[in-house]
Design an enzyme around this catalytic site. Structure first.
Site, PDB file in Angstrom:
ATOM      1  CB  SER A 102      52.905  60.328 -18.619  1.00  0.00           C
ATOM      2  OG  SER A 102      53.861  60.535 -19.631  1.00  0.00           O
ATOM      3  CG  ASP A 203      51.144  66.667 -22.878  1.00  0.00           C
ATOM      4  OD1 ASP A 203      52.360  66.813 -22.657  1.00  0.00           O
ATOM      5  OD2 ASP A 203      50.506  65.662 -22.508  1.00  0.00           O
ATOM      6  CG  HIS A 233      52.758  65.479 -19.516  1.00  0.00           C
ATOM      7  ND1 HIS A 233      52.104  64.654 -20.406  1.00  0.00           N
ATOM      8  CD2 HIS A 233      53.513  64.660 -18.728  1.00  0.00           C
ATOM      9  CE1 HIS A 233      52.464  63.405 -20.194  1.00  0.00           C
ATOM     10  NE2 HIS A 233      53.307  63.378 -19.179  1.00  0.00           N
TER      11      HIS A 233
END
Length: 257
Positions: A102, A203, A233
């Site tokens: 991320s 996600d 995610h």
């Protein structure tokens, strides 16, 4: 209070075992994401460490404490921590590969753009350098009126698994992260090293806008995309985590061989 040494949220640092890696000292730097901690990266790091790689998973400033603490930190603080961790690894290893989840993906892409010649490869899991959310346009004003939004942590499909992230999303901090994105995108062409790109099609944190910008923006001709069909995610803790671990281990061995 920051996490203690035996807390999963504490930084992870494992020395290299060159007797397992052909006599060369190979380092791997892994970065967690926004509002997360090394909890999300520890299993991945431990898997690579067991193969003989020197592994560093730093705790980014403002993480592992409270979301209010995170709201006092900015992109420059998180990137500074990644650069410091990378420099420490590079000084003690023959080659270094970096990876991130991320925001951690954005951090290592920034690092790759700045230090391409010093890296052997880059690995990213659901990285974020853009968003389709319209409310982010209001962040310059909202961050002064509202301290936080609902949490983005914990997007994991596998039952009973937690990344121990914050229960709120601090707006001043998230705005700082998003302000860094345009420069990251503009500098992606500097990245020529091999890239391993993991992506979850479902996600709920990072939408599909980042992927074409990253894959279309870098200059590397050695790009591998892996779809994580059974994960959300935080895929490093999800059903596809074994695939991440195995394919990243093969990638590290190949690009440092």
């Amino acid at each position: 209070m920051p996490p203690t040494a035996d807390d999963p949220a504490a930084p992870l640092s494992v020395p290299a075992r060159p007797e397992l890696t052909g006599g060369r000292r190979i380092g791997v730097l892994l970065s967690h994401g926004f509002t997360g901690s090394p909890v999300s990266m520890r299993p991945w790091g431990e898997h690579l460490a067991a193969l003989g790689y020197g592994v560093s998973v730093p705790l980014l400033p403002g993480h592992g404490t409270t979301w209010r603490d995170l709201n006092t930190h900015r992109w420059q603080d998180w990137y500074g921590a990644i650069v410091a961790a990378f420099d420490a690894l590079r000084a003690e290893h023959d080659a270094v590969v970096v990876g991130g989840l991320s925001m951690g993906g954005a951090l290592v892409l920034r690092l790759a753009a700045d230090r391409d010649a010093d890296l052997a490869g880059v690995m990213v899991v659901n990285p974020a350098v853009a968003t389709q959310r319209l409310d982010v346009k209001l962040l310059p004003v909202l961050k002064h009126l509202v301290p936080s939004f609902p949490a983005i942590a914990g997007d994991i499909k596998k039952p009973g698994v937690s990344e121990n992230g914050y229960d709120r999303t601090p707006l001043k901090a998230v705005h700082s992260m998003m302000q860094a994105w345009p420069v990251i995108r503009s500098d992606l062409a500097r990245i020529t090293v091999p890239l391993l790109y993991f992506r979850s099609p479902e996600d709920h944190v990072v939408d599909g806008s980042s992927e074409p910008l990253i894959l279309g923006g870098i200059s590397s001709t050695d790009v591998t995309r892996v779809e994580l069909a059974d994960s959300y995610h935080v895929a490093t803790l999800d059903n596809d985590a074994p695939a991440i671990f195995e394919q990243s281990a093969a990638f590290v061995a190949r690009v440092t061989g």
